[in-house]
Design a protein around this motif. Structure first.
Motif, PDB file in Angstrom:
ATOM      1  N   LYS A  51      32.336   6.266   8.257  1.00  0.00           N
ATOM      2  CA  LYS A  51      32.234   6.810   6.905  1.00  0.00           C
ATOM      3  C   LYS A  51      33.098   8.067   6.764  1.00  0.00           C
ATOM      4  CE  LYS A  51      28.003   9.651   6.505  1.00  0.00           C
ATOM      5  NZ  LYS A  51      27.849  10.191   7.836  1.00  0.00           N
ATOM      6  N   ASP A  52      33.349   8.744   7.860  1.00  0.00           N
ATOM      7  CA  ASP A  52      34.288   9.872   7.833  1.00  0.00           C
ATOM      8  C   ASP A  52      34.730  10.203   9.262  1.00  0.00           C
ATOM      9  OD1 ASP A  52      32.134  11.210   8.981  1.00  0.00           O
ATOM     10  OD2 ASP A  52      31.477  12.056   7.078  1.00  0.00           O
ATOM     11  N   ASP A  54      35.384  13.509  11.891  1.00  0.00           N
ATOM     12  CA  ASP A  54      35.221  14.945  12.123  1.00  0.00           C
ATOM     13  C   ASP A  54      36.214  15.381  13.184  1.00  0.00           C
ATOM     14  OD1 ASP A  54      32.853  15.110  10.442  1.00  0.00           O
ATOM     15  OD2 ASP A  54      31.847  14.006  12.037  1.00  0.00           O
TER      16      ASP A  54
HETATM   17 MG    MG Z   1      30.224  12.113  10.895  1.00  0.00          MG
END
Ligand code: MG
Ligand code: ATP
Length: 484
Positions: A51-52, A54
């Motif tokens: 989802k993303d 980092d």
């Molecule tokens: Mg994350």
């Protein structure tokens, strides 16, 4: 520590969006170490769509700001972080952290503040689950594995770094994270965690701020595996901590709404996370409404007060933001409007901003066996599919039905009224003339009533009542009921 070839772990730069590569490249160019870490690496290895992503670096947040200038904002207090904007995306850039120097912890051992920069090894040791600790340098094509994490990914095991009880005590939110990852990734929870994850341990969640718990609850609702995680929340005793006022029981309605949420996420549809709160709190809301109705409070007022009460009690556990509260109450209020709409308001109601959510809610109730909806869920479902002519016909038919039902109710009420003794007993007339007069007035009154209730078709076309124009209100602009 092992250095693995990224390609051996199934990772390649082609899977990465340009935003994260841009961040990694800019930091590297400025002379800093930079890696992708956490969920992004884990999900790519599992063949999932992260989802993303980092990023983590040895640059301090201030140094990150120097590299990215106006594209960077420093946020957070407990965890100071840099937010870097790349194109339309936002990448979170964290600095390697060491264990807190001075223990800034609460009485129960919870870490309250820590912005102590450190080495990559120290940073690794602070992370929660082994599968979240892989450091991926995409340009060098390497993955740093400090604890045989790749094996845990392969064997689909959720394992803590360090001693589980202590890790829960440091941050009780890790209990929610454990259940979230286990459900989302379909991983087994390691026995050493199961040994300490008991209702006593979940009591620690009472120390966590209701704001943070709300955020975490949203992650549980929107990860796409709500049906899997709900029974786990109950079994592990977490439900009681998050939703104290909601009976720990997955009703047919909750189950159907959870399935529906998961399906929507799977096909990429948007969901409003507050919707599921509206579902969870529906039963307490109805019970609270009944409580006020039994006290003789008028329905609209009862609903408004019940809504306030239920949300206020929930706020002791998870603080639902104001806009989400408004949404929830509007969805509830829509239930009344959709159940018994005035015929002339039907079209406008279908265009109301809250119609879609209110209708979805009504249909879910109906399909899960709630007879209180009186079939209106399916009625609205069909209505939306109709042509203009069909809609008009459907409204006419609905109106006839409604009038019949209302008449029945009115007759029933009248029957009830006639059973009630009159307040003033009229004395019998004494003389003959007075008796005659009374009969005459009763007869003429009856004739008048007969005339008034005769078939409306007999009213002449130019009767003034038929010439009155109805004023159409634009209901799409109206905010209903308690939120007015
Ligand atoms: Mg994350
Ligand atoms: P996802 O983004 O899919 O929900 P994630 O693992 O990326 O999962 P984040 O909340 O984005 O989770 O956190 C990023 C990383 O930061 C995690 O992978 C983990 O290594 C670390 N982390 C996050 N929260 C904690 C925590 N409460 N305790 C220890 N480490 C944490």
């Amino acid at each position: 520590m092992q250095t693995l070839r990224a390609s051996k772990c199934g990772l390649s730069t082609t899977q990465l969006p340009s935003s994260i590569l841009d961040v990694i490249d800019s930091l590297t160019k400025a002379g800093y170490a930079a890696y992708i870490v956490g969920g992004g690496v884990r999900d790519l290895m599992l063949g999932l769509n992260p989802k993303d992503f980092d990023a983590v670096t040895d640059a301090t947040p201030a140094q990150v700001k120097e590299v990215f200038g106006r594209r960077c904002r420093i946020i957070g207090r407990r965890f100071e972080l840099a937010h870097v904007y790349s194109g339309r995306e936002l990448i979170e850039v964290a600095t390697f952290r060491a264990p807190p120097k001075k223990a800034v912890t609460s009485a129960s051992g919870m870490i309250l503040r820590d912005n102590n920069w450190g080495t990559i090894e120290q940073d690794f040791a602070r992370r929660d689950f082994s599968i979240n600790t892989l450091y991926y340098q995409p340009r060098q094509g390497i993955v740093l594995d400090f604890c045989n994490a790749v094996e845990d990914v392969k064997s689909r095991t959720l394992r803590f770094l360090g001693e589980p009880a202590q890790r829960f005590e440091e941050d009780p939110v890790r209990m929610l994270r454990a259940l979230r990852f286990a459900a989302k990734l379909n991983f087994q929870i390691d026995q050493s965690i199961l040994d300490v994850f008991n209702p006593d341990m979940t009591q620690l969640l009472r120390d966590v701020s209701p704001h943070r718990l709300y955020d975490e609850s949203q992650k549980l609702f929107t990860m796409g595996h709500l049906t899997r995680v709900l029974p786990m929340l109950i079994d592990f005793g977490v439900w009681k901590q998050l939703f104290a006022e909601i009976p720990p029981n997955i009703t047919a309605f909750i189950e159907r709404a959870a399935r529906n949420t998961d399906q929507r996420i799977q096909i990429g549809k948007t969901i409003n996370p507050a919707f599921f709160y509206a579902v969870l709190l529906w039963k307490p809301f109805i019970e609270r409404c009944d409580f006020y109705l039994n006290k003789g409070i008028v329905p609209a007022e009862a609903r408004a007060q019940a809504g306030l009460d239920v949300l206020k009690r929930q706020a002791t556990r998870t603080i639902i933001p104001r806009f989400a509260e408004t949404f929830i109450r509007e969805v509830w209020e829509m239930q009344t409007r959709l159940l018994n709409p005035k015929p002339q308001q039907i079209e406008a109601l279908a265009g109301h901003a809250r119609f879609r959510a209110g209708f979805d809610f009504l249909l879910l109730r109906e399909k899960s066996g709630d007879t209180q909806t009186e079939g209106m869920g399916v009625w609205w479902e069909n209505y939306q599919e109709m042509s203009v002519d069909q809609k008009e016909a459907a409204i006419r038919q609905y109106n006839r039905q409604r009038t019949r039902t209302r008449r029945k109710v009115a007759d029933a009420d009248e029957a009830k009224v006639s059973e009630i003794e009159p307040l003033v007993n009229e004395p019998e007339p004494r003389n003959r003339r007075a008796k005659k007069e009374r009969v005459r007035t009763t007869e003429s009154a009856n004739r008048f009533i007969e005339k008034a209730t005769m078939d409306p078709h007999q009213i002449h076309a130019d009767h003034p009542i038929l010439k009155r124009k109805r004023v159409q209100r634009d209901l799409s602009q109206v905010v209903f009921g308690p939120t007015q």
